[in-house]
Design a protein around this motif. Structure first.
Motif, PDB file in Angstrom:
ATOM      1  N   THR A  22       6.989  -2.804   6.061  1.00 36.23           N
ATOM      2  CA  THR A  22       6.668  -3.444   4.775  1.00 36.23           C
ATOM      3  C   THR A  22       5.582  -4.508   4.972  1.00 36.23           C
ATOM      4  N   VAL A  23       5.776  -5.333   6.006  1.00 35.50           N
ATOM      5  CA  VAL A  23       4.784  -6.393   6.270  1.00 35.50           C
ATOM      6  C   VAL A  23       3.446  -5.764   6.662  1.00 35.50           C
ATOM      7  N   THR A  24       3.491  -4.780   7.562  1.00 35.51           N
ATOM      8  CA  THR A  24       2.259  -4.142   8.031  1.00 35.51           C
ATOM      9  C   THR A  24       1.521  -3.469   6.870  1.00 35.51           C
ATOM     10  N   GLY A  25       2.267  -2.720   6.052  1.00 32.42           N
ATOM     11  CA  GLY A  25       1.635  -2.026   4.931  1.00 32.42           C
ATOM     12  C   GLY A  25       0.980  -3.001   3.966  1.00 32.42           C
ATOM     13  N   ALA A  26       1.727  -4.028   3.575  1.00 27.51           N
ATOM     14  CA  ALA A  26       1.196  -4.999   2.606  1.00 27.51           C
ATOM     15  C   ALA A  26      -0.018  -5.733   3.184  1.00 27.51           C
ATOM     16  N   CYS A  27       0.067  -6.119   4.457  1.00 25.09           N
ATOM     17  CA  CYS A  27      -1.029  -6.887   5.064  1.00 25.09           C
ATOM     18  C   CYS A  27      -2.259  -6.010   5.317  1.00 25.09           C
ATOM     19  N   LEU A  28      -2.054  -4.738   5.657  1.00 21.44           N
ATOM     20  CA  LEU A  28      -3.211  -3.840   5.843  1.00 21.44           C
ATOM     21  C   LEU A  28      -3.914  -3.611   4.501  1.00 21.44           C
ATOM     22  N   ALA A  29      -3.116  -3.540   3.419  1.00 21.51           N
ATOM     23  CA  ALA A  29      -3.713  -3.384   2.088  1.00 21.51           C
ATOM     24  C   ALA A  29      -4.538  -4.627   1.749  1.00 21.51           C
ATOM     25  N   ALA A  53      -1.090  -6.145  -3.661  1.00 13.88           N
ATOM     26  CA  ALA A  53      -1.543  -4.845  -3.127  1.00 13.88           C
ATOM     27  C   ALA A  53      -1.237  -3.718  -4.108  1.00 13.88           C
ATOM     28  N   VAL A  54      -0.056  -3.768  -4.710  1.00 18.58           N
ATOM     29  CA  VAL A  54       0.334  -2.725  -5.667  1.00 18.58           C
ATOM     30  C   VAL A  54      -0.521  -2.825  -6.935  1.00 18.58           C
ATOM     31  N   LYS A  55      -0.696  -4.051  -7.408  1.00 17.61           N
ATOM     32  CA  LYS A  55      -1.462  -4.240  -8.653  1.00 17.61           C
ATOM     33  C   LYS A  55      -2.922  -3.812  -8.504  1.00 17.61           C
ATOM     34  N   SER A  56      -3.468  -3.973  -7.293  1.00 18.48           N
ATOM     35  CA  SER A  56      -4.869  -3.597  -7.084  1.00 18.48           C
ATOM     36  C   SER A  56      -4.997  -2.140  -6.625  1.00 18.48           C
ATOM     37  N   ASP A  57      -3.890  -1.394  -6.741  1.00 20.66           N
ATOM     38  CA  ASP A  57      -3.857   0.032  -6.355  1.00 20.66           C
ATOM     39  C   ASP A  57      -4.201   0.265  -4.890  1.00 20.66           C
ATOM     40  N   LYS A  58      -4.009  -0.741  -4.060  1.00 22.59           N
ATOM     41  CA  LYS A  58      -4.273  -0.581  -2.620  1.00 22.59           C
ATOM     42  C   LYS A  58      -3.038  -0.080  -1.893  1.00 22.59           C
ATOM     43  N   LEU A  59      -1.877  -0.169  -2.543  1.00 24.10           N
ATOM     44  CA  LEU A  59      -0.644   0.253  -1.874  1.00 24.10           C
ATOM     45  C   LEU A  59       0.247   1.051  -2.813  1.00 24.10           C
ATOM     46  N   THR A  60       0.678   2.201  -2.313  1.00 22.10           N
ATOM     47  CA  THR A  60       1.678   2.993  -3.033  1.00 22.10           C
ATOM     48  C   THR A  60       2.806   3.294  -2.047  1.00 22.10           C
ATOM     49  N   ALA A  61       3.881   3.869  -2.540  1.00 16.54           N
ATOM     50  CA  ALA A  61       5.004   4.195  -1.646  1.00 16.54           C
ATOM     51  C   ALA A  61       5.598   5.539  -2.034  1.00 16.54           C
ATOM     52  N   THR A  62       6.121   6.248  -1.045  1.00 12.80           N
ATOM     53  CA  THR A  62       6.662   7.579  -1.294  1.00 12.80           C
ATOM     54  C   THR A  62       7.701   7.956  -0.234  1.00 12.80           C
ATOM     55  N   THR A  63       8.530   8.936  -0.568  1.00 11.71           N
ATOM     56  CA  THR A  63       9.422   9.496   0.456  1.00 11.71           C
ATOM     57  C   THR A  63       8.776  10.751   1.070  1.00 11.71           C
ATOM     58  N   ASP A  64       7.636  11.153   0.524  1.00 13.33           N
ATOM     59  CA  ASP A  64       6.988  12.404   0.948  1.00 13.33           C
ATOM     60  C   ASP A  64       6.019  12.136   2.110  1.00 13.33           C
ATOM     61  N   LEU A  65       6.525  12.275   3.314  1.00 13.09           N
ATOM     62  CA  LEU A  65       5.729  11.977   4.515  1.00 13.09           C
ATOM     63  C   LEU A  65       4.498  12.884   4.611  1.00 13.09           C
TER      64      LEU A  65
END
Ligand code: NAD
Length: 447
Positions: free
Chosen positions: A13-20, A58-70
């Motif tokens: 979670t931290v890595t994803g948000a910070c990379l975004a 990150a979510v608001k700027s469309d830089k981050l999404t999430a999925t269960t579909d690897l």
């Protein structure tokens, strides 16, 4: 770059948000639907200072999404970062089942893709894992060749829970273990905006660096706790004072000026916990044992850690005049450290059962980890939870500070007003420096 982060736990979670935040297009993947739902809505499922803001932005700027579909996340990605768990088995050895499974899944996901992709192992794994387990599993499932069709790196994570977002942004260094130069160069592009020194190594060296670092920090803590036991035997001797003076030695701090660097682990307490130190030290010790040479020092570090928890209970017993039977103990702190809701291997999970076994009644409070602590400890006779430290302290015979949350540093008059007897066992030295002359404080490590 387009990056798929597999495993959206504390690190993912931290890595994803910070990379975004660094400008990458990130897809966070997790098999837990509830985690994915929250992440996609920009709400962290863990408690970490500053994370909610970074994730929501990150979510608001469309830089981050999430999925269960690897598969859907990996197919368009330039890089796939693996942040799944590497827990301990019963015997302390590392459980690599999540790494093995995810390697096969990534291989299958990229089988029909064209173009170069980089796979990065961010999870903590023992030397040899990336080359001998991850690489063949991806090759087998994808039919592709490592070094030609896909790159492979191991870049360990050094963040500290409770400070993770800050640690990511201000990394001391980025350790890049690389299969080949192209893999390493691609990894460097991901982390380049961090402006941290990029240190390139082979895969196995990078893997070992993470274990070497965590083992050193854990060793310093256990060493400090052994010094504390000696100090406690001598009235007027304080282990904290002793250890601070040790820090002044220029062989330890080169300019003789102690900082909050590695020497901040020269502190006594109720032992180390969390998801990393206990499991990583145990994994390295188990690895050394299996390899035939053993790691007696690391085994002693773990043994001393278990003793530190017992020493905290013994101090509470002493504070209660020799017996905890029938005493109401207010346990302040369930998280393994402040500013997190993580209770994995927390001292509280060991100390509370010991208090109950000594027939005490326990009321525990934690500003953020109460739900996790209650889930881990389960329903037990004589154990309850309070919403605030004040509620836990009400009518208590003794208070035990197990986590250094600032909220627990109440004025002495509040302890006196709320408690039956104002006896405080300070296992984190939280009250040092403040006036508690009217209360009875038992600071761990002081004789
Ligand atoms: P965690 O258990 O919180 O998270 C792991 C996540 O991976 C879980 O959410 C799980 O559902 C998911 N997952 C597992 N297999 C999956 C799969 N095949 N597909 C999709 N999702 C999958 O673990 P963590 O604390 O984030 O640690 C992750 C790794 O990072 C570990 O190796 C740990 O040692 C290392 N590490 C942790 C920290 C820390 O402070 N927590 C710091 C540095 C390194």
């Amino acid at each position: 770059m387009k990056i798929a982060v597999i495993g959206t736990g504390y690190v993912g979670t931290v890595t994803g948000a910070c990379l975004a935040k660094l400008g990458h297009e990130v897809v966070c993947v997790d098999s837990r639907e509830a985690v994915v739902k929250m992440t996609a809505e920009g709400k962290p499922h863990i408690s970490e200072p500053g994370l909610a803001e970074v994730l929501m932005a990150a979510v608001k700027s469309d830089k981050l999404t999430a999925t269960t579909d690897l598969k859907a996340a990996c197919e368009p990605a330039d890089a796939v970062l693996v942040c799944v768990g590497t827990p301990s088995r019963q015997d302390g050895s590392i459980d690599l089942s999540q790494i093995e499974a995810v390697s096969g899944q990534i291989g299958a996901a990229i089988a029909k893709t064209t173009g170069y992709k980089l796979v990065i192992i961010r999870s903590t794994v023992l030397p040899g894992t990336t080359r001998k387990l991850v690489l063949p599993a991806i090759e087998k499932a994808s039919g592709k060749k490592a070094g030609k069709d896909f790159g492979l790196c191991m870049t360990p994570e050094f963040l500290r829970e409770g400070n993770a977002v800050e640690d990511f942004a201000n990394a001391d260094r980025v350790v890049i273990g690389e299969l080949d130069a192209k893999s390493g160069k691609t990894a460097e592009e991901i982390y380049a905006p961090l402006k941290a020194p990029m240190l390139h190594y082979g895969l196995e060296t990078a893997e070992l660096i993470k274990y070497a670092a965590n083992s050193l920090f854990a060793t310093l803590i256990s060493y400090s706790n052994e010094i504390a036991r000696v100090a406690e035997k001598h009235p007027g001797v304080d282990a904290i004072e002793v250890l601070k003076s040790v820090e002044f030695d220029r062989r330890i701090t080169s300019d003789g000026k102690p900082t909050l660097g590695w020497t901040s682990y020269l502190r006594t307490g109720a032992g180390f916990g969390g998801s990393c130190f206990p499991k990583d030290v145990a994994a390295l010790a188990a690895y050394a044992k299996e390899a035939g040479f053993g790691a007696p020092l690391l085994e002693a570090v773990l043994e001393e850690n278990a003793r530190a928890r017992k020493a905290a209970v013994a101090l509470a017993q002493k504070a209660c005049g020799g017996s905890l039977a029938g005493k109401k103990v207010a346990v302040l702190g369930l998280a393994f450290k402040p500013f997190t809701d993580d209770v994995r291997e927390s001292a509280s999970l060991y100390i509370i059962p010991m208090l109950l076994a000594k027939e005490a009644t326990v009321v525990a409070a934690d500003p953020q980890a109460q739900a996790n602590g209650a889930r881990e400890l389960g329903a037990q006779t004589n154990l309850s939870f309070a919403a605030t430290p004040q509620a836990a302290l009400t009518g208590a015979d003794v208070a035990m500070i197990l986590t250094a949350w600032p909220e627990f540093k109440l004025p002495q008059d509040e302890f006196i007003k709320l408690m039956k007897t104002p006896v405080i066992v300070d296992c984190r030295r939280l009250l040092d420096g403040a006036d508690y002359s009217k209360a009875q404080v038992f600071p761990i490590g002081r004789g």
